[in-house]
Design an enzyme around this catalytic site. Structure first.
Site, mmCIF file in Angstrom:
data_model
loop_
_atom_site.group_PDB
_atom_site.id
_atom_site.type_symbol
_atom_site.label_atom_id
_atom_site.label_comp_id
_atom_site.label_asym_id
_atom_site.label_seq_id
_atom_site.Cartn_x
_atom_site.Cartn_y
_atom_site.Cartn_z
ATOM 1 C CB ALA A 9 18.226 -5.086 4.358
ATOM 2 C CB THR A 88 5.120 -9.066 -2.175
ATOM 3 O OG1 THR A 88 4.928 -9.694 -0.883
ATOM 4 C CG2 THR A 88 6.392 -9.613 -2.785
ATOM 5 C CG LEU A 160 10.304 -14.660 10.141
ATOM 6 C CD1 LEU A 160 9.737 -13.400 10.782
ATOM 7 C CD2 LEU A 160 11.772 -14.473 9.873
ATOM 8 C CB ALA A 161 5.501 -15.022 14.129
ATOM 9 C CB CYS A 273 1.932 -11.047 6.334
ATOM 10 S SG CYS A 273 3.562 -10.460 5.864
ATOM 11 N NE ARG A 430 -3.889 -7.315 21.047
ATOM 12 C CZ ARG A 430 -3.539 -7.781 19.867
ATOM 13 N NH1 ARG A 430 -3.603 -9.069 19.622
ATOM 14 N NH2 ARG A 430 -3.157 -6.961 18.918
HETATM 15 P P1 NAD Z 1 10.121 -5.086 4.590
HETATM 16 O O1 NAD Z 1 9.360 -3.978 4.000
HETATM 17 O O2 NAD Z 1 10.482 -5.056 6.032
HETATM 18 O O3 NAD Z 1 11.493 -5.288 3.793
HETATM 19 C C1 NAD Z 1 11.571 -5.304 2.398
HETATM 20 C C2 NAD Z 1 12.866 -4.565 1.993
HETATM 21 O O4 NAD Z 1 13.034 -4.735 0.577
HETATM 22 C C3 NAD Z 1 12.829 -3.063 2.258
HETATM 23 O O5 NAD Z 1 13.920 -2.705 3.088
HETATM 24 C C4 NAD Z 1 12.925 -2.436 0.860
HETATM 25 O O6 NAD Z 1 13.676 -1.238 0.842
HETATM 26 C C5 NAD Z 1 13.620 -3.530 0.078
HETATM 27 N N1 NAD Z 1 13.407 -3.468 -1.377
HETATM 28 C C6 NAD Z 1 12.246 -3.262 -2.047
HETATM 29 N N2 NAD Z 1 12.470 -3.282 -3.379
HETATM 30 C C7 NAD Z 1 13.800 -3.519 -3.548
HETATM 31 C C8 NAD Z 1 14.631 -3.657 -4.693
HETATM 32 N N3 NAD Z 1 14.124 -3.574 -5.918
HETATM 33 N N4 NAD Z 1 15.961 -3.874 -4.492
HETATM 34 C C9 NAD Z 1 16.481 -3.957 -3.243
HETATM 35 N N5 NAD Z 1 15.723 -3.842 -2.121
HETATM 36 C C10 NAD Z 1 14.402 -3.628 -2.275
HETATM 37 O O7 NAD Z 1 9.290 -6.426 4.250
HETATM 38 P P2 NAD Z 1 9.280 -7.780 5.094
HETATM 39 O O8 NAD Z 1 8.352 -7.646 6.237
HETATM 40 O O9 NAD Z 1 10.678 -8.220 5.300
HETATM 41 O O10 NAD Z 1 8.581 -8.754 4.056
HETATM 42 C C11 NAD Z 1 9.230 -9.184 2.895
HETATM 43 C C12 NAD Z 1 8.440 -10.318 2.280
HETATM 44 O O11 NAD Z 1 8.407 -11.419 3.188
HETATM 45 C C13 NAD Z 1 6.978 -9.997 1.975
HETATM 46 O O12 NAD Z 1 6.615 -10.680 0.806
HETATM 47 C C14 NAD Z 1 6.235 -10.570 3.162
HETATM 48 O O13 NAD Z 1 4.925 -10.944 2.823
HETATM 49 C C15 NAD Z 1 7.060 -11.790 3.482
HETATM 50 N N6 NAD Z 1 7.021 -12.241 4.896
HETATM 51 C C16 NAD Z 1 7.087 -11.321 5.907
HETATM 52 C C17 NAD Z 1 7.116 -11.746 7.229
HETATM 53 C C18 NAD Z 1 7.167 -10.781 8.385
HETATM 54 O O14 NAD Z 1 7.057 -11.218 9.530
HETATM 55 N N7 NAD Z 1 7.340 -9.496 8.175
HETATM 56 C C19 NAD Z 1 7.122 -13.115 7.514
HETATM 57 C C20 NAD Z 1 7.091 -14.017 6.449
HETATM 58 C C21 NAD Z 1 7.047 -13.562 5.142
HETATM 59 C C1 UGA Z 2 2.324 -14.234 10.876
HETATM 60 C C2 UGA Z 2 2.469 -15.757 10.921
HETATM 61 O O1 UGA Z 2 2.279 -16.202 12.268
HETATM 62 C C3 UGA Z 2 3.839 -16.201 10.424
HETATM 63 O O2 UGA Z 2 3.908 -17.615 10.379
HETATM 64 C C4 UGA Z 2 4.074 -15.625 9.026
HETATM 65 O O3 UGA Z 2 5.363 -15.966 8.569
HETATM 66 C C5 UGA Z 2 3.930 -14.112 9.070
HETATM 67 O O4 UGA Z 2 2.611 -13.774 9.562
HETATM 68 C C6 UGA Z 2 4.032 -13.471 7.717
HETATM 69 O O5 UGA Z 2 3.877 -14.119 6.700
HETATM 70 O O6 UGA Z 2 4.249 -12.258 7.760
HETATM 71 P P1 UGA Z 2 3.109 -12.211 12.418
HETATM 72 O O7 UGA Z 2 2.087 -11.449 11.649
HETATM 73 O O8 UGA Z 2 4.471 -11.645 12.530
HETATM 74 O O9 UGA Z 2 3.277 -13.683 11.795
HETATM 75 O O10 UGA Z 2 2.586 -12.456 13.915
HETATM 76 P P2 UGA Z 2 1.438 -13.399 14.529
HETATM 77 O O11 UGA Z 2 1.919 -13.949 15.792
HETATM 78 O O12 UGA Z 2 0.920 -14.368 13.531
HETATM 79 O O13 UGA Z 2 0.286 -12.358 14.878
HETATM 80 C C7 UGA Z 2 -0.447 -11.702 13.862
HETATM 81 C C8 UGA Z 2 -1.584 -10.908 14.494
HETATM 82 O O14 UGA Z 2 -2.573 -11.772 15.020
HETATM 83 C C9 UGA Z 2 -1.123 -10.024 15.660
HETATM 84 O O15 UGA Z 2 -1.795 -8.793 15.614
HETATM 85 C C10 UGA Z 2 -1.543 -10.826 16.880
HETATM 86 O O16 UGA Z 2 -1.732 -10.055 18.019
HETATM 87 C C11 UGA Z 2 -2.848 -11.433 16.379
HETATM 88 N N1 UGA Z 2 -3.238 -12.657 17.099
HETATM 89 C C12 UGA Z 2 -2.444 -13.753 17.090
HETATM 90 C C13 UGA Z 2 -4.459 -12.684 17.770
HETATM 91 O O17 UGA Z 2 -5.219 -11.694 17.768
HETATM 92 N N2 UGA Z 2 -4.837 -13.833 18.425
HETATM 93 C C14 UGA Z 2 -4.051 -14.945 18.434
HETATM 94 O O18 UGA Z 2 -4.458 -15.958 19.047
HETATM 95 C C15 UGA Z 2 -2.827 -14.904 17.750
#
Ligand code: NAD
Ligand code: UGA
Length: 457
Positions: A9, A88, A160-161, A273, A430
């Site tokens: 979550a 992860t 998503l970002a 990430c 920035r």
């Molecule tokens: P997060 O840390 O916000 O959330 C992960 C959740 O999983 C935590 O609440 C944790 O308690 C829970 N968890 C861990 N192990 C568990 C288990 N065994 N059973 C039940 N719950 C468990 O992480 P996030 O930012 O949501 O990222 C999750 C994944 O999505 C990562 O692989 C990340 O790379 C990917 N991702 C993240 C983003 C982003 O913007 N944050 C965007 C795209 C992809």
């Molecule tokens: C990024 C990707 O944009 C998403 O598509 C992806 O799903 C996600 O990682 C993920 O896998 O976690 P996020 O990290 O949430 O999303 O945000 P971004 O908008 O990509 O910005 C990442 C970092 O780059 C920030 O610190 C931002 O300020 C910086 N940034 C971004 C710059 O310095 N310059 C830019 O032109 C754009």
């Protein structure tokens, strides 16, 4: 009607499932997590993450067809489709430490699914970002014991970002679904595609093989980060030659082959990430015997660290090489605006370096102070956290803008200048503020990739 479950979550699981619940009212969606505090917060109006528009969606669907629970085993028993959106992180120990993915949570989840599933057909959806071929490991664990369940593992990475999650989920550039070429594999992909087709046009839903899907996710992040490192690498040259990075970025971005997005120079990219995923990609390349390719992607991360260090050095040298005892106001600690997330924020490295010089720091941020306090809990030094930016700047020698929150453009900088020690400095990590206006007020202004505007020379 299907019972859809999401394990994890977090920043991905919460918003993604809320949006699926909104568009698919006939399906029951449940999100589970091992962290009971997180689940309690999701069940309140004080959500565990800040994301514009998220609370509205959650309030619309919570209790209707979206539920949050800690009873993981029970919810697995009831589920037809299980999204796995757990974290992860990078491995911090043993083989691949600091580079590879720590798959222990992934494996624990696979084993929990295997131990509890009761339905005849279960689709497991890899939502987390994972190394290529990770789904094979999930598949092997799920088939390691004789059960009455037919499992199908597919990959559906999330793009998503943060800060724009709800917008990105409502209107994604594409939805990627990777599955095996078998009849049941194709059927599983179709089932998940049908969920998204409630609101995403079919032509934006891409069906690929599993490995393409997994690799595309890692590679998309690497490409985005590489663009930032590329533009950042040129800022140093701009500062020496009089070229202006904003003009350069605009000029090259007008070439349609290059495109204008993600060319905003910065103190460095942050977030949970980019760094993690590039390191994983580089580690995979090394593992498969391509050290030159690994080295290429590693350099994107090195350039990022260099950029933050270079920004710090500008702060140090321009303030006469002595920061000890001087207060520096840090404007923004989140890794980007519109989020309270501070994971891998460049602000942390910068603050550590400032504290290393015995500078005092006063941190302000509209949403990230709670996380900033946790991140700096072990650091020694003169650190204050101040919700009011005017108070953060009072008596400071410098104002360091790290996160480009929109509200920082609207502040009364004349008032700020008058309250600061002189000479007063602004470092804009920035290029977010009106530099000419600040200079006219009396500040010595140090932008990124532009000549400084200084009263001291
Ligand atoms: P997060 O840390 O916000 O959330 C992960 C959740 O999983 C935590 O609440 C944790 O308690 C829970 N968890 C861990 N192990 C568990 C288990 N065994 N059973 C039940 N719950 C468990 O992480 P996030 O930012 O949501 O990222 C999750 C994944 O999505 C990562 O692989 C990340 O790379 C990917 N991702 C993240 C983003 C982003 O913007 N944050 C965007 C795209 C992809
Ligand atoms: C990024 C990707 O944009 C998403 O598509 C992806 O799903 C996600 O990682 C993920 O896998 O976690 P996020 O990290 O949430 O999303 O945000 P971004 O908008 O990509 O910005 C990442 C970092 O780059 C920030 O610190 C931002 O300020 C910086 N940034 C971004 C710059 O310095 N310059 C830019 O032109 C754009």
């Amino acid at each position: 009607m299907a019972n859809v479950l999401c394990i994890g979550a977090g920043y991905v699981g919460g918003p993604t499932m809320a949006v699926i619940a909104k568009y698919c009212p006939e399906h029951q969606i449940t999100i589970v997590d091992i962290n009971p505090e997180r689940i309690a917060q999701w069940n309140s109006d004080d959500l565990p993450i800040y994301e514009p528009g998220l609370l509205d969606v959650v309030q619309e669907v919570r209790g209707r067809n979206l539920f949050f629970s800690t009873d993981i085993d029970k919810k697995i028993r009831e589920a037809d489709i299980i999204f796995v959106a757990i974290n992860t992180p990078t491995k911090t120990y043993g083989e691949g430490a600091g580079r590879g993915t720590d798959l222990q949570y992934w494996e624990q989840t696979a084993r929990a699914i295997l131990a509890n599933t009761q339905k005849k057909n279960v689709i497991v959806v890899e939502k987390s970002t994972l190394p290529v071929r990770a789904s094979a490991a999930m598949d092997r664990i799920l088939h390691s014991e004789q059960t009455n369940t037919q499992f199908e593992v597919i990959s559906n990475p999330e793009f998503l970002a943060e800060g724009t999650a709800i917008k990105d989920l409502n209107d994604p550039d594409r939805v990627l679904i990777g599955g095996s070429d078998t009849e049941s594999g194709k059927k599983a992909c179709q089932t998940v595609a049908d969920l998204y087709a409630h609101w995403v046009p079919r032509e934006k839903i891409l069906l690929t093989n599993v490995w393409s899907s997994e690799l595309s996710k890692l590679f998309a992040n690497a490409m985005l980060a590489q663009r930032i490192s590329s533009i950042n690498s040129i800022t140093a040259l701009c500062e020496k030659t009089g070229a202006d990075i904003t003009e350069v970025s605009h000029a090259i971005g007008m070439d349609q082959r290059i495109g204008s997005q993600f060319l905003q120079a910065s103190i460095g990219f942050g977030g949970s990430c980019f760094r993690k995923d590039i390191l994983h990609l580089a580690y995979l390349c090394e593992h498969y015997g391509f050290p030159e390719v690994a080295e290429y992607w590693d350099s994107v991360v090195r350039m990022n660290e260099y950029q933050t260090s270079r920004f710090f050095k500008t702060i140090l040298t321009s303030q006469f090489n002595s920061l000890a005892g001087k207060k520096n106001a840090i404007f923004g600690f989140a890794f980007k605006p519109d989020t309270g997330d501070t994971r891998d924020t460049p602000a942390l490295l910068l603050c550590q370096k400032l504290l290393g010089e015995h500078a005092a720091i006063s941190i302000t941020d509209p949403k990230a102070l709670k996380n900033a306090k946790i991140d700096l809990a072990d650091m020694e030094g003169d650190i204050t956290f101040e919700p009011d930016p005017y108070k953060a700047a009072e008596g400071a020698h410098s104002l360091v803008l790290v996160t480009h929150w929109e509200e920082y453009r609207q502040l009364d900088y004349q008032r700020i200048f008058e309250s600061m020690a002189k000479p007063a400095f602004v470092y804009d990590g920035r290029n977010h503020l009106d530099h000419q206006k600040l200079f006219e007020i009396g500040f010595n202004v140090f932008p990124l990739g532009k000549l400084p505007l200084s009263h001291l020379e």
